[in-house]
Design an enzyme around this catalytic site. Structure first.
Site, PDB file in Angstrom:
ATOM      1  N   GLU A  79      23.285  63.045  86.257  1.00 41.49           N
ATOM      2  CA  GLU A  79      23.382  62.094  87.368  1.00 41.49           C
ATOM      3  C   GLU A  79      23.357  62.905  88.672  1.00 41.49           C
ATOM      4  O   GLU A  79      24.255  63.716  88.917  1.00 41.49           O
ATOM      5  CB  GLU A  79      24.697  61.310  87.242  1.00 41.49           C
ATOM      6  CG  GLU A  79      24.820  60.174  88.228  1.00 41.49           C
ATOM      7  CD  GLU A  79      26.137  59.390  88.070  1.00 41.49           C
ATOM      8  OE1 GLU A  79      27.145  59.980  87.627  1.00 41.49           O
ATOM      9  OE2 GLU A  79      26.139  58.191  88.406  1.00 41.49           O
ATOM     10  N   CYS A  97      25.995  54.225  91.342  1.00 42.54           N
ATOM     11  CA  CYS A  97      25.868  54.385  89.893  1.00 42.54           C
ATOM     12  C   CYS A  97      24.551  53.801  89.414  1.00 42.54           C
ATOM     13  O   CYS A  97      24.018  54.214  88.394  1.00 42.54           O
ATOM     14  CB  CYS A  97      27.029  53.691  89.209  1.00 42.54           C
ATOM     15  SG  CYS A  97      27.215  51.992  89.747  1.00 42.54           S
ATOM     16  N   GLU A 129      33.621  51.283  84.016  1.00 49.41           N
ATOM     17  CA  GLU A 129      32.314  51.255  84.696  1.00 49.41           C
ATOM     18  C   GLU A 129      32.018  52.697  85.066  1.00 49.41           C
ATOM     19  O   GLU A 129      32.588  53.235  86.012  1.00 49.41           O
ATOM     20  CB  GLU A 129      32.387  50.382  85.955  1.00 49.41           C
ATOM     21  CG  GLU A 129      32.664  48.912  85.680  1.00 49.41           C
ATOM     22  CD  GLU A 129      31.475  48.194  85.065  1.00 49.41           C
ATOM     23  OE1 GLU A 129      30.349  48.730  85.102  1.00 49.41           O
ATOM     24  OE2 GLU A 129      31.680  47.090  84.532  1.00 49.41           O
TER      25      GLU A 129
HETATM   26  P1  NAD Z   1      35.487  60.128  89.826  1.00 47.52           P
HETATM   27  O1  NAD Z   1      35.462  59.853  88.369  1.00 47.52           O
HETATM   28  O2  NAD Z   1      35.660  61.537  90.249  1.00 47.52           O
HETATM   29  O3  NAD Z   1      36.680  59.325  90.530  1.00 47.52           O
HETATM   30  C1  NAD Z   1      36.820  57.935  90.394  1.00 47.52           C
HETATM   31  C2  NAD Z   1      38.274  57.566  90.581  1.00 47.52           C
HETATM   32  O4  NAD Z   1      39.046  58.188  89.561  1.00 47.52           O
HETATM   33  C3  NAD Z   1      38.868  58.034  91.906  1.00 47.52           C
HETATM   34  O5  NAD Z   1      39.795  57.080  92.348  1.00 47.52           O
HETATM   35  C4  NAD Z   1      39.576  59.325  91.523  1.00 47.52           C
HETATM   36  O6  NAD Z   1      40.627  59.651  92.390  1.00 47.52           O
HETATM   37  C5  NAD Z   1      40.085  58.970  90.142  1.00 47.52           C
HETATM   38  N1  NAD Z   1      40.334  60.111  89.266  1.00 47.52           N
HETATM   39  C6  NAD Z   1      39.702  61.306  89.251  1.00 47.52           C
HETATM   40  N2  NAD Z   1      40.202  62.081  88.276  1.00 47.52           N
HETATM   41  C7  NAD Z   1      41.176  61.366  87.655  1.00 47.52           C
HETATM   42  C8  NAD Z   1      42.065  61.623  86.566  1.00 47.52           C
HETATM   43  N3  NAD Z   1      42.061  62.769  85.900  1.00 47.52           N
HETATM   44  N4  NAD Z   1      42.914  60.653  86.205  1.00 47.52           N
HETATM   45  C9  NAD Z   1      42.937  59.482  86.849  1.00 47.52           C
HETATM   46  N5  NAD Z   1      42.121  59.174  87.883  1.00 47.52           N
HETATM   47  C10 NAD Z   1      41.247  60.105  88.274  1.00 47.52           C
HETATM   48  O7  NAD Z   1      34.177  59.477  90.410  1.00 47.52           O
HETATM   49  P2  NAD Z   1      33.698  59.444  91.929  1.00 47.52           P
HETATM   50  O8  NAD Z   1      33.134  60.776  92.249  1.00 47.52           O
HETATM   51  O9  NAD Z   1      34.734  58.883  92.802  1.00 47.52           O
HETATM   52  O10 NAD Z   1      32.542  58.338  91.846  1.00 47.52           O
HETATM   53  C11 NAD Z   1      31.275  58.636  91.413  1.00 47.52           C
HETATM   54  C12 NAD Z   1      31.074  58.241  89.966  1.00 47.52           C
HETATM   55  O11 NAD Z   1      31.397  56.865  89.810  1.00 47.52           O
HETATM   56  C13 NAD Z   1      29.633  58.361  89.534  1.00 47.52           C
HETATM   57  O12 NAD Z   1      29.576  58.916  88.247  1.00 47.52           O
HETATM   58  C14 NAD Z   1      29.147  56.919  89.536  1.00 47.52           C
HETATM   59  O13 NAD Z   1      28.051  56.673  88.695  1.00 47.52           O
HETATM   60  C15 NAD Z   1      30.361  56.204  89.105  1.00 47.52           C
HETATM   61  N6  NAD Z   1      30.309  54.797  89.499  1.00 47.52           N
HETATM   62  C16 NAD Z   1      30.106  53.873  88.530  1.00 47.52           C
HETATM   63  C17 NAD Z   1      30.004  52.526  88.874  1.00 47.52           C
HETATM   64  C18 NAD Z   1      29.773  51.484  87.820  1.00 47.52           C
HETATM   65  O14 NAD Z   1      29.965  50.311  88.122  1.00 47.52           O
HETATM   66  N7  NAD Z   1      29.383  51.828  86.610  1.00 47.52           N
HETATM   67  C19 NAD Z   1      30.117  52.135  90.212  1.00 47.52           C
HETATM   68  C20 NAD Z   1      30.321  53.116  91.185  1.00 47.52           C
HETATM   69  C21 NAD Z   1      30.422  54.449  90.804  1.00 47.52           C
END
Ligand code: NAD
Length: 493
Positions: free
Chosen positions: A393, A295, A261
């Site tokens: 975004e 998102c 997602e």
């Molecule tokens: P992010 O990708 O930075 O982090 C998400 C998760 O991944 C966190 O738990 C983070 O610690 C982990 N993470 C980060 N780097 C990683 C790596 N290299 N390996 C493994 N895990 C890692 O995103 P964010 O800033 O926490 O959230 C915002 C983003 O999430 C936005 O792009 C938003 O659109 C998206 N989002 C999508 C949905 C959906 O349902 N499509 C819902 C909510 C948020």
């Protein structure tokens, strides 16, 4: 609701520093990390920081618990999810306070999130007992097939900070309903809400090892340990598209079942026959709920050239009236963004848009005495259709408005994106709205609505917004694999 109360009472209840749920107990890690209130910048808790060693122990526990959990009758799994739903509902005050504290969203948004998050336990409690498969006769005769859905196995669940409760329950509930055991990694910005939910699952009676929770600042170390472990058969990730790509590459090495997602860039269309007051109401929710950090947030507004001035004036007036403040402010409608870096990034995006020809038409006031990470809700006009603020975004409270002159043009503009999560269409004629909605490359379309999330509907995106769906029946099937038994049905005579 006073957050000092939350800090004193609830954080202590959560036993900061004992944040890892592995197998049958909460364990302390060797080190801790700080959690901040984005509304003040203050540290509110220290949480155990899991390492790769604990990541493997969590898989040990989940793997050991797997056979008994998948053999547990669906009705028992369902009852457990129902109890967790009830416990979440009863615990709304505490969970909302935790969300306000670590995420910073206003109380109304936090309460709405708890209600939404709890619904996934109820929905999947109901789905858990609908164990349908299929039965068929081969076209050539002589064979029957029986198709079943089996739990995929140990599932690694990785969640973001923007909906600390709902993004966790949207994964944990279907995984447990399907018969999977889980290892969960919440975002380091917001681990407390996930810890509280894990405690409720334990209180509801979840067997040891079925749910394991690892807060950590070493997301790559913990998650890659899971993806390299042959006992982990599923990754379900919610977060940004760049991190999703990294995890998909890692998952490819062992062909791990993946649900993603990812990011969004939702277009919000307002046609010349739209009800403008309804469009403004929808735009406020689609853009400013959670401070634009969703998102599904409307990222770019396409307004027909004949109504753009009127829409902008009404929308702008409403935006200027928004009250910005920390979660402790009972009247706050828009809270802070998650970090100082996020605030700087969003302000830079506004400055870049202005440099490319856009104009700041409306801004809500931000009180001078705020110490957290606040960005003023902003409406930009005269935005070039290809400006970075339209393509990227934003994830903040900024609404860029672009004009269009025909339905064909707006569909082309809206679909000119690598993302395809949500979209919104406001049109007076329902058939026109539906036609526009069907023409959009998006997994979800709000038709004369500013919210699309619904536990009973398959949430997810197309293109680089992700793979798979959460919620609905489809959300449970993400945690299953099909098997068929091919049965000799030849007449023995
Ligand atoms: P992010 O990708 O930075 O982090 C998400 C998760 O991944 C966190 O738990 C983070 O610690 C982990 N993470 C980060 N780097 C990683 C790596 N290299 N390996 C493994 N895990 C890692 O995103 P964010 O800033 O926490 O959230 C915002 C983003 O999430 C936005 O792009 C938003 O659109 C998206 N989002 C999508 C949905 C959906 O349902 N499509 C819902 C909510 C948020």
């Amino acid at each position: 609701m006073a957050l000092t109360h939350a800090v004193d009472k609830h954080i202590v209840q959560l036993e900061p520093g004992r944040g890892l749920l592995v197998g049958d107990s909460w364990r302390e890690a060797a080190t801790t990390f700080d959690v901040h209130d984005p509304g003040t910048g203050q540290v509110v808790a220290a949480v155990s920081d899991a390492t790769a060693v604990e990541a493997t122990r969590a898989v040990d526990a989940a793997y050991a618990a797997g056979p008994a959990w998948r053999a547990t009758p669906p009705r028992e799994r369902s009852d457990l999810l129902h109890r967790t739903f009830e416990l979440m509902r009863e615990d709304t005050d505490r969970l909302a306070e935790l969300i306000m504290l670590e995420n910073g969203k206003p109380e109304a948004d936090a309460r709405a999130e708890v209600a939404y998050a709890a619904e996934f336990f109820r929905w999947f409690a109901e789905e858990a007992v609908r164990t349908s498969g299929a039965y068929g006769e081969s076209p050539a005769g002589g064979t029957r097939t029986v198709v079943t859905h089996r739990p995929v196995g140990v599932a690694a669940l990785v969640t973001p900070w923007n909906f600390p409760a709902a993004m966790a329950t949207r994964k944990i509930a279907p995984a447990l309903a399907a018969g999977c055991t889980v290892v969960v990694k919440p975002a380091a910005e917001t681990p407390l809400t996930a810890m509280a939910i894990a405690r409720l699952l334990v209180e509801a009676g979840v067997p040891d090892g079925v749910v394991n929770l690892l807060p950590t600042t070493d997301a790559p170390g913990v998650v890659s340990t899971w993806l390299e472990d042959p006992r982990v058969r599923k990754i379900s990730f919610t977060g940004s598209t760049p991190v999703g790509r990294v995890l998909l590459r890692q998952a490819a090495d062992r062909v791990v079942n993946s649900s993603m997602e990812l990011g969004g860039n939702a277009p919000f269309l307002v046609t010349d026959d739209a009800d403008l007051d309804a469009a403004v109401r929808g735009a406020l929710v689609a853009k400013f709920r959670n401070g634009g950090q969703a998102c599904t947030a409307a990222n770019r507004f396409y307004v027909h050239e004949t109504v753009v001035d009127e829409f902008t004036a009404r929308f702008g007036a409403a935006v200027e009236a928004l009250r910005v403040g920390p979660a402790t402010d009972p009247g706050a409608q828009v809270g802070p963004v998650i970090t100082a870096a996020a605030a700087t990034r969003v302000e830079q995006a506004i400055a870049d848009a202005v440099a490319s020809g856009a104009r700041v038409a409306h801004r809500a006031p931000v009180p001078d005495d705020l110490t957290g990470y606040f960005v003023a809700p902003t409406v930009l006009v005269d935005v070039p259709a290809d400006a970075p603020i339209v393509r990227d975004e934003i994830f903040g409270p900024v609404a860029p408005i672009v004009t269009f002159s025909s339905d064909d043009e707006v569909v082309r503009l809206a679909n000119d994106s690598e993302y395809g999560l949500a979209a919104y269409v406001y049109a007076g004629n329902l058939q026109r709205a539906m036609r526009l909605g069907e023409a959009l490359d998006a997994g979800m379309v709000g038709v004369n609505r500013g919210v699309v999330s619904d536990p009973s509907a398959p949430f997810g995106g197309v293109k680089q917004s992700g793979l798979g769906r959460e919620g609905a029946r489809e959300g449970l099937l993400e945690y299953t694999e099909q098997q068929y038994l091919s049965i000799d049905w030849a007449d023995p005579s």
